[in-house]
Design a protein around this motif. Structure first.
Motif, PDB file in Angstrom:
ATOM      1  N   GLU A  96       0.824  -1.213   0.000  1.00 60.99           N
ATOM      2  CA  GLU A  96       0.000   0.000   0.000  1.00 60.99           C
ATOM      3  C   GLU A  96       0.854   1.257   0.000  1.00 60.99           C
ATOM      4  O   GLU A  96       0.567   2.225  -0.708  1.00 60.99           O
ATOM      5  N   HIS A  97       1.905   1.275   0.815  1.00 57.72           N
ATOM      6  CA  HIS A  97       2.740   2.481   0.874  1.00 57.72           C
ATOM      7  C   HIS A  97       3.582   2.646  -0.388  1.00 57.72           C
ATOM      8  O   HIS A  97       4.079   3.745  -0.662  1.00 57.72           O
ATOM      9  N   MET A  98       3.725   1.582  -1.182  1.00 56.67           N
ATOM     10  CA  MET A  98       4.443   1.682  -2.444  1.00 56.67           C
ATOM     11  C   MET A  98       3.563   2.220  -3.574  1.00 56.67           C
ATOM     12  O   MET A  98       4.042   2.397  -4.692  1.00 56.67           O
ATOM     13  N   SER A  99       2.293   2.455  -3.278  1.00 50.28           N
ATOM     14  CA  SER A  99       1.360   2.903  -4.322  1.00 50.28           C
ATOM     15  C   SER A  99       0.901   4.340  -4.134  1.00 50.28           C
ATOM     16  O   SER A  99       0.107   4.833  -4.941  1.00 50.28           O
ATOM     17  N   ILE A 100       1.392   5.024  -3.095  1.00 53.63           N
ATOM     18  CA  ILE A 100       0.857   6.364  -2.846  1.00 53.63           C
ATOM     19  C   ILE A 100       1.324   7.382  -3.881  1.00 53.63           C
ATOM     20  O   ILE A 100       0.740   8.474  -3.978  1.00 53.63           O
ATOM     21  N   ASP A 101       2.371   7.046  -4.653  1.00 46.67           N
ATOM     22  CA  ASP A 101       2.831   7.959  -5.699  1.00 46.67           C
ATOM     23  C   ASP A 101       2.471   7.436  -7.088  1.00 46.67           C
ATOM     24  O   ASP A 101       3.091   7.808  -8.077  1.00 46.67           O
ATOM     25  N   ALA A 102       1.442   6.573  -7.157  1.00 43.96           N
ATOM     26  CA  ALA A 102       0.973   6.029  -8.431  1.00 43.96           C
ATOM     27  C   ALA A 102      -0.482   6.435  -8.647  1.00 43.96           C
ATOM     28  O   ALA A 102      -1.251   6.561  -7.689  1.00 43.96           O
ATOM     29  N   THR A 103      -0.865   6.611  -9.882  1.00 43.15           N
ATOM     30  CA  THR A 103      -2.241   6.961 -10.226  1.00 43.15           C
ATOM     31  C   THR A 103      -3.056   5.696 -10.449  1.00 43.15           C
ATOM     32  O   THR A 103      -2.728   4.892 -11.339  1.00 43.15           O
ATOM     33  N   ASP A 104      -4.070   5.487  -9.618  1.00 41.56           N
ATOM     34  CA  ASP A 104      -4.930   4.301  -9.726  1.00 41.56           C
ATOM     35  C   ASP A 104      -4.117   3.009  -9.764  1.00 41.56           C
ATOM     36  O   ASP A 104      -4.433   2.064 -10.493  1.00 41.56           O
ATOM     37  N   GLY A 105      -3.045   2.964  -8.964  1.00 40.36           N
ATOM     38  CA  GLY A 105      -2.237   1.764  -8.878  1.00 40.36           C
ATOM     39  C   GLY A 105      -1.268   1.545 -10.016  1.00 40.36           C
ATOM     40  O   GLY A 105      -0.527   0.553 -10.014  1.00 40.36           O
ATOM     41  N   ASP A 106      -1.251   2.437 -11.016  1.00 37.75           N
ATOM     42  CA  ASP A 106      -0.350   2.292 -12.162  1.00 37.75           C
ATOM     43  C   ASP A 106       0.941   3.055 -11.873  1.00 37.75           C
ATOM     44  O   ASP A 106       0.973   4.287 -11.919  1.00 37.75           O
ATOM     45  N   LYS A 107       2.004   2.343 -11.581  1.00 32.30           N
ATOM     46  CA  LYS A 107       3.248   3.018 -11.190  1.00 32.30           C
ATOM     47  C   LYS A 107       3.847   3.839 -12.323  1.00 32.30           C
ATOM     48  O   LYS A 107       4.639   4.752 -12.074  1.00 32.30           O
ATOM     49  N   TRP A 108       3.492   3.495 -13.567  1.00 24.88           N
ATOM     50  CA  TRP A 108       4.024   4.233 -14.705  1.00 24.88           C
ATOM     51  C   TRP A 108       3.279   5.549 -14.940  1.00 24.88           C
ATOM     52  O   TRP A 108       3.595   6.285 -15.886  1.00 24.88           O
ATOM     53  N   ARG A 109       2.296   5.821 -14.087  1.00 20.80           N
ATOM     54  CA  ARG A 109       1.628   7.138 -14.114  1.00 20.80           C
ATOM     55  C   ARG A 109       1.805   7.775 -12.734  1.00 20.80           C
ATOM     56  O   ARG A 109       0.901   7.767 -11.905  1.00 20.80           O
ATOM     57  N   PRO A 110       2.995   8.306 -12.456  1.00 16.40           N
ATOM     58  CA  PRO A 110       3.275   8.822 -11.109  1.00 16.40           C
ATOM     59  C   PRO A 110       2.467  10.068 -10.789  1.00 16.40           C
ATOM     60  O   PRO A 110       2.049  10.805 -11.687  1.00 16.40           O
ATOM     61  N   ARG A 111       2.267  10.263  -9.503  1.00 16.26           N
ATOM     62  CA  ARG A 111       1.579  11.466  -9.023  1.00 16.26           C
ATOM     63  C   ARG A 111       2.269  11.950  -7.750  1.00 16.26           C
ATOM     64  O   ARG A 111       2.958  11.182  -7.078  1.00 16.26           O
ATOM     65  N   PRO A 112       2.101  13.222  -7.414  1.00 14.02           N
ATOM     66  CA  PRO A 112       2.683  13.718  -6.157  1.00 14.02           C
ATOM     67  C   PRO A 112       2.067  12.986  -4.963  1.00 14.02           C
ATOM     68  O   PRO A 112       0.879  12.650  -4.976  1.00 14.02           O
ATOM     69  N   TRP A 113       2.867  12.726  -3.956  1.00 12.39           N
ATOM     70  CA  TRP A 113       2.377  12.060  -2.748  1.00 12.39           C
ATOM     71  C   TRP A 113       2.365  13.051  -1.588  1.00 12.39           C
ATOM     72  O   TRP A 113       3.085  14.044  -1.596  1.00 12.39           O
ATOM     73  N   ARG A 114       1.518  12.766  -0.616  1.00 15.21           N
ATOM     74  CA  ARG A 114       1.415  13.609   0.575  1.00 15.21           C
ATOM     75  C   ARG A 114       1.800  12.805   1.805  1.00 15.21           C
ATOM     76  O   ARG A 114       1.500  11.617   1.911  1.00 15.21           O
ATOM     77  N   LEU A 115       2.435  13.480   2.759  1.00 18.79           N
ATOM     78  CA  LEU A 115       2.879  12.792   3.962  1.00 18.79           C
ATOM     79  C   LEU A 115       1.699  12.221   4.738  1.00 18.79           C
ATOM     80  O   LEU A 115       1.811  11.137   5.328  1.00 18.79           O
ATOM     81  N   THR A 116       0.567  12.913   4.742  1.00 24.86           N
ATOM     82  CA  THR A 116      -0.585  12.385   5.475  1.00 24.86           C
ATOM     83  C   THR A 116      -1.040  11.042   4.911  1.00 24.86           C
ATOM     84  O   THR A 116      -1.496  10.173   5.661  1.00 24.86           O
ATOM     85  N   GLU A 117      -0.913  10.855   3.593  1.00 21.93           N
ATOM     86  CA  GLU A 117      -1.247   9.559   2.999  1.00 21.93           C
ATOM     87  C   GLU A 117      -0.302   8.474   3.483  1.00 21.93           C
ATOM     88  O   GLU A 117      -0.719   7.373   3.852  1.00 21.93           O
ATOM     89  N   LEU A 118       0.988   8.775   3.445  1.00 21.03           N
ATOM     90  CA  LEU A 118       1.991   7.794   3.856  1.00 21.03           C
ATOM     91  C   LEU A 118       1.819   7.428   5.322  1.00 21.03           C
ATOM     92  O   LEU A 118       1.853   6.246   5.699  1.00 21.03           O
ATOM     93  N   LYS A 119       1.611   8.431   6.174  1.00 21.63           N
ATOM     94  CA  LYS A 119       1.416   8.166   7.600  1.00 21.63           C
ATOM     95  C   LYS A 119       0.168   7.328   7.835  1.00 21.63           C
ATOM     96  O   LYS A 119       0.170   6.413   8.670  1.00 21.63           O
ATOM     97  N   ALA A 120      -0.899   7.639   7.107  1.00 22.90           N
ATOM     98  CA  ALA A 120      -2.158   6.920   7.314  1.00 22.90           C
ATOM     99  C   ALA A 120      -2.005   5.439   6.971  1.00 22.90           C
ATOM    100  O   ALA A 120      -2.481   4.563   7.707  1.00 22.90           O
TER     101      ALA A 120
END
Length: 585
Positions: A298-322
């Motif tokens: 789960e924590h490896m997917s917070i910077d992916a769009t809809d689970g697609d790692k080849w479509r990266p997105r900005p991540w937020r610390l609150t997501e990672l902490k949660a």
């Protein structure tokens, strides 16, 4: 562990059932890239033996080896041709036996990769299986007729290709959840299960100390192999809901535990993409008799769009902490966490969640501290302990990973997408970021080989290498050593209950660990600002003893007027601190 509860008779909370594999730190070795001793440009078992003293100095307890079995190397050893033979490039079975002896002589343990979902298409089982429809091995793999002139279903493999390949000789398709050269085994066949169990017994009887089980939650497929929901106009779709975490996988693992795992005092961890905490309680619950722990993603997917790692997105610390806090909370006292930032399939953590530029050292230490102070078994991926970074190659020809080349084939050669844009995303997320050679020193090829390395060395090796790190008492390497020592000396690091503080803060990650009469506070700034930390009133204490930090910390905060640790202090960029709280009971 000098204060190990695994051998202690002292009372402890019922929720913290002791075990040796909870108290260790694991170091993952990607053998192909670790150390080459014969000049062929490929790491080998003798290279691992040559560096065991280094690993002992680091302080790790368990070595996990990525696959070293005989393989054609379509997927870097995860396509196995012979489970009882060592890949010639890595050495011999005698070399392995010597490695195991040397590891045990240093008081460390060795864990092997178990790849049981699929084999190589060159494995004798599959060669026989595809020879004819009535061959006794036919049912060892998953064969199906086509449907309406197409594949049996619309599943897409992990490697961006259809999950079925047509076999001209026998006129059927076979299933492969990874590359076409990695056919899936049919675990419904009891002969397959017994064959895998026999392989496990072979290695355990040699004396290994456990298994990391590759994609183990994919060995059971849904009955009927139904189509996956697809977008309009989309021919193929991800079918994970039909081959991940199926109910029958637990029958197979309980059978494995009864027949094999329960007979040995070993460590088991399952690679289980797509698991939730609810799944983890089934795979690794204290009384489930399946696995010791699982790798969650789960924590490896917070910077992916809809689970697609080849479509990266900005991540937020609150997501990672949660995500990480939910795993800490929901498994506490019921199942055990594995803790990792990096592995052979992920980008380098300091490039991903840290700052691999001016704050590389500070952010690498911070990330290590946040992870190692949580409850669970920590995993260090080779080079992480010296702050190795991502490596951006300019040409697709310099990459070796089958997943990267399949992406290039689908998106650029077939899809007509911008090559420069695809290279940029490969620079961010490609698996070869983790597979460049280990950087031992500033000599040619980073001291990895006297020959031509199988994949290019990261050009920053003159500045980032083991020799430099070991010589600098303030290096990332020595910070990892201190973290490991804290774990060995203080049961609160292993067994303490985790409690997240400041869940909505987008810059600071802070939490406490509490066990018996100990409470520790961990505070980390994840970015390059200077936020003010204030201890919430719900965490009463009189003061604190600073146990670990990644900056020099003066008694009064180097002149910062509002400094009153641990109640209130301003953090520098990527700063982290660990305090033992006093007067909190």
């Amino acid at each position: 562990m000098s204060t190990s509860l695994a051998t202690s008779t002292n009372a402890q909370p019922q929720s913290c059932r002791p075990a040796w594999w909870k108290e260790v730190v694991v170091y993952q070795i990607y053998p192909r890239s670790f150390m080459d001793t014969n000049g062929d440009g490929i790491g080998d078992l003798r290279g691992i033996i040559a560096r065991l003293d280094y690993l002992q100095t680091l302080g790790v307890d368990v070595l996990w080896l990525n696959p070293i079995y005989d393989s054609p190397n379509d997927d870097m050893g995860y396509d196995i041709r012979d489970y009882r033979k060592i890949m010639a490039e890595f050495g011999t079975l005698d070399d392995f036996d010597e490695l195991l002896r040397q590891v045990h002589a240093r008081g460390m343990k060795l864990v092997m990769d178990l790849v049981a979902n699929h084999t190589s298409d060159e494995h004798p089982w599959f060669v026989a299986s595809r020879s004819s429809r009535d061959n006794p091995y036919r049912d060892w793999y998953i064969w199906r007729d086509g449907k309406d002139g197409r594949e049996p279903n619309n599943w897409l493999s992990h490697f961006s290709v259809p999950a079925w390949t047509w076999d001209e000789r026998t006129g059927q398709y076979y299933l492969h959840l990874f590359s076409r050269r990695q056919p899936d085994l049919n675990w419904e066949n009891p002969k397959v299960r017994e064959a895998i169990f026999d392989i496990m017994r072979f290695w355990l009887d040699k004396g290994i100390d456990g298994f990391r089980m590759d994609v183990i939650n994919a060995i059971a497929k849904a009955e009927g192999l139904p189509d996956a929901p697809a977008q309009p106009g989309q021919r193929y779709a991800w079918g994970g809901q039909y081959f991940l975490n199926q109910p029958k996988v637990h029958d197979y693992l309980r059978e494995m535990h009864e027949k094999i795992l329960s007979k040995y005092d070993i460590m088991t961890v399952g690679e289980t993409g797509g698991v939730t905490t609810e799944h983890a309680l089934l795979f690794a619950g204290e009384d489930r008799h399946e696995l010791n722990m699982v790798f969650q993603f789960e924590h490896m997917s917070i910077d992916a769009t809809d689970g697609d790692k080849w479509r990266p997105r900005p991540w937020r610390l609150t997501e990672l902490k949660a995500v990480m806090s939910r795993w800490q909370d929901e498994l506490y006292g019921k199942a055990w966490n594995s803790l990792y930032w990096s592995n052979h399939d992920q980008p380098r953590v300091v490039s991903r969640f840290g700052n691999d530029g001016p704050y590389r050292v500070e952010s690498a230490k911070m990330l290590a501290t946040v992870l190692h102070m949580m409850q669970g078994t920590p995993y260090i991926y080779q080079g992480e302990e010296i702050g190795m970074t991502n490596c951006a190659f300019d040409r697709i020809e310099d990459y070796r990973d089958v997943e990267i080349h399949n992406l290039w084939q689908e998106r650029v050669l077939k899809g007509g997408e911008d090559p420069a844009a695809i290279l940029r995303v490969i620079h961010l997320k490609g698996r070869d970021n983790a597979r460049t050679p280990m950087q031992w020193d500033d000599s040619p090829n980073a001291g990895f080989t006297t020959g031509t390395p199988w994949i290019r060395v990261n050009p920053n090796y003159p500045e980032i290498n083991v020799r430099q790190a070991m010589a600098d008492p303030n290096s990332i390497f020595h910070h990892y050593r201190r973290l490991i020592q804290l774990r060995k000396q203080h049961p609160v690091v292993v067994y303490g209950k985790y409690e997240l503080l400041l869940p909505e803060d987008e810059e600071i990650w802070a939490y406490t660990r509490t066990f018996m009469d100990e409470r520790w506070l961990v505070v980390a700034n994840f970015f390059d600002g200077s936020p003010l930390f204030e201890l919430p009133p719900a965490v009463p204490c009189q003061g604190g003893e600073l146990l670990l930090a990644n900056y020099p910390v003066e008694p009064h905060g180097e002149g910062v007027a509002d400094e009153n640790p641990p109640h209130r202090f301003r953090l520098r960029p990527y700063e982290c601190r660990v305090y033992r709280l006093t007067g909190w009971r």
